[in-house]
Design an enzyme around this catalytic site. Structure first.
Site, short mmCIF file in Angstrom:
data_model
loop_
_atom_site.label_atom_id
_atom_site.label_comp_id
_atom_site.label_asym_id
_atom_site.label_seq_id
_atom_site.Cartn_x
_atom_site.Cartn_y
_atom_site.Cartn_z
N LYS A 152 0.83 -1.22 0.00
CA LYS A 152 0.00 0.00 0.00
C LYS A 152 0.87 1.27 0.00
O LYS A 152 2.08 1.21 0.23
CB LYS A 152 -0.92 -0.04 1.22
CG LYS A 152 -1.92 -1.21 1.20
CD LYS A 152 -2.92 -1.11 2.35
CE LYS A 152 -3.91 -2.25 2.32
NZ LYS A 152 -5.03 -2.06 3.29
N PHE A 192 -15.90 4.54 6.12
CA PHE A 192 -14.47 4.82 5.93
C PHE A 192 -14.02 4.63 4.48
O PHE A 192 -12.87 4.95 4.14
CB PHE A 192 -13.62 3.93 6.85
CG PHE A 192 -13.78 2.44 6.62
CD1 PHE A 192 -13.15 1.80 5.57
CD2 PHE A 192 -14.56 1.69 7.48
CE1 PHE A 192 -13.32 0.44 5.36
CE2 PHE A 192 -14.73 0.32 7.28
CZ PHE A 192 -14.10 -0.31 6.22
N ARG A 206 -1.59 -14.07 5.20
CA ARG A 206 -2.48 -13.36 6.12
C ARG A 206 -1.93 -13.42 7.55
O ARG A 206 -1.99 -12.44 8.30
CB ARG A 206 -3.88 -13.97 6.09
CG ARG A 206 -4.59 -13.88 4.75
CD ARG A 206 -5.21 -12.55 4.48
NE ARG A 206 -6.16 -12.13 5.49
CZ ARG A 206 -6.92 -11.05 5.38
NH1 ARG A 206 -6.84 -10.28 4.29
NH2 ARG A 206 -7.74 -10.71 6.33
N THR A 225 -6.10 -6.77 10.74
CA THR A 225 -6.29 -5.53 9.97
C THR A 225 -5.80 -4.30 10.71
O THR A 225 -5.13 -3.43 10.13
CB THR A 225 -7.79 -5.35 9.62
OG1 THR A 225 -8.26 -6.55 8.98
CG2 THR A 225 -8.02 -4.16 8.72
N ARG A 244 2.11 -5.96 9.89
CA ARG A 244 1.33 -4.78 10.29
C ARG A 244 1.71 -4.32 11.69
O ARG A 244 1.76 -3.11 11.95
CB ARG A 244 -0.17 -5.11 10.19
CG ARG A 244 -0.65 -5.15 8.74
CD ARG A 244 -2.04 -5.73 8.61
NE ARG A 244 -2.61 -5.51 7.27
CZ ARG A 244 -3.73 -6.09 6.84
NH1 ARG A 244 -4.39 -6.94 7.64
NH2 ARG A 244 -4.19 -5.85 5.63
N ASN A 275 -2.21 0.27 6.76
CA ASN A 275 -1.71 -0.99 7.33
C ASN A 275 -0.81 -1.78 6.38
O ASN A 275 -0.82 -3.01 6.37
CB ASN A 275 -2.87 -1.83 7.84
CG ASN A 275 -3.87 -2.16 6.74
OD1 ASN A 275 -3.65 -1.82 5.57
ND2 ASN A 275 -4.94 -2.85 7.09
N HIS A 300 -2.11 -5.32 1.55
CA HIS A 300 -3.32 -6.13 1.32
C HIS A 300 -2.91 -7.54 0.97
O HIS A 300 -1.87 -7.74 0.32
CB HIS A 300 -4.12 -5.54 0.14
CG HIS A 300 -5.16 -6.50 -0.39
ND1 HIS A 300 -6.40 -6.62 0.17
CD2 HIS A 300 -5.11 -7.43 -1.39
CE1 HIS A 300 -7.10 -7.55 -0.47
NE2 HIS A 300 -6.32 -8.07 -1.42
N1 UDP Z 1 -10.20 -0.57 6.61
C1 UDP Z 1 -10.38 0.70 7.17
N2 UDP Z 1 -11.15 0.82 8.31
C2 UDP Z 1 -11.75 -0.27 8.89
C3 UDP Z 1 -11.57 -1.53 8.31
C4 UDP Z 1 -10.79 -1.65 7.17
O1 UDP Z 1 -9.86 1.69 6.67
O2 UDP Z 1 -12.44 -0.10 9.91
C5 UDP Z 1 -9.38 -0.68 5.40
C6 UDP Z 1 -7.99 -1.27 5.70
O3 UDP Z 1 -7.02 -0.62 4.89
C7 UDP Z 1 -8.17 -2.72 5.31
C8 UDP Z 1 -9.11 -2.59 4.11
O4 UDP Z 1 -10.01 -1.55 4.46
O5 UDP Z 1 -6.95 -3.34 5.02
C9 UDP Z 1 -9.88 -3.82 3.75
O6 UDP Z 1 -10.62 -4.24 4.87
P1 UDP Z 1 -10.69 -5.79 5.24
O7 UDP Z 1 -11.75 -5.94 6.29
O8 UDP Z 1 -10.84 -6.59 4.00
O9 UDP Z 1 -9.28 -6.04 5.96
P2 UDP Z 1 -7.97 -6.85 5.50
O10 UDP Z 1 -8.45 -8.03 4.69
O11 UDP Z 1 -7.12 -5.91 4.70
O12 UDP Z 1 -7.29 -7.25 6.78
MG MG Z 2 -9.69 -8.07 3.07
#
Ligand code: UDP
Ligand code: MG
Length: 138
Positions: free
Chosen positions: A9, A57, A85, A91, A102, A112, A115
């Site tokens: 990112k 968001f 993961r 996250t 992270r 974070n 992805h």
């Molecule tokens: N995200 C955010 N606020 C939140 C949750 C997620 O800005 O409360 C963003 C964050 O960058 C995250 C992305 O949205 O990586 C995708 O969310 P997801 O739930 O898919 O999390 P990930 O798979 O990346 O852990």
């Molecule tokens: Mg995701």
């Protein structure tokens, strides 16, 4: 062989951490089989984040993700989807343990570092979204 899609990112790129993050994946035994630097346009971000496009968001997230070129890549190896993961951690960077990507490099729940696909179905869809078949050197 199993594959997953990762996106380093804008915060990862700005902090010059691309090498450090890729090193963790490669040291875990995974192969880099596709990679490109690209700036993600709004339409592609809306598709990639369709599962959260209605969340409050999302506009800020889309602004952040499109703010500078990112490194999109495909990693390959046994169990790569779940293991990547696990290496990322949760996250929210503030809740991610020390030793996870992270936890060590991220800022918060939004900014974070990286992805990664979360299932075989999303990996297949995401790889096809960002790469033509002949760009993946599996
Ligand atoms: N995200 C955010 N606020 C939140 C949750 C997620 O800005 O409360 C963003 C964050 O960058 C995250 C992305 O949205 O990586 C995708 O969310 P997801 O739930 O898919 O999390 P990930 O798979 O990346 O852990
Ligand atoms: Mg995701």
């Amino acid at each position: 062989m199993e594959k997953t899609l990762i996106i380093l990112k804008p915060d990862c790129m700005e902090k010059r951490l691309a090498g450090a993050v890729l090193d963790r994946f490669q040291k875990a035994g995974f192969d880099l089989v596709a990679a490109k630097l690209t700036r993600l346009p709004p339409a592609l971000l809306a598709e990639h984040y369709a599962h959260i496009a209605d969340r409050p968001f999302f506009p800020a997230l889309a602004d952040f993700m499109g703010s500078r070129p990112v490194l999109v890549a495909v990693l390959q190896g046994t169990g790569v989807i779940a293991k990547v993961r696990e290496l990322l951690g949760p996250t929210d960077s503030k809740k991610a343990p020390v030793g996870t990507i992270r936890g060590d490099f991220g800022t918060d729940v939004s900014v974070n570092i990286c992805h990664a696909s979360d299932s075989p179905e999303s990996a297949a869809a995401e790889i096809a979204r960002f790469f033509a078949p002949d760009e993946v050197f599996a």
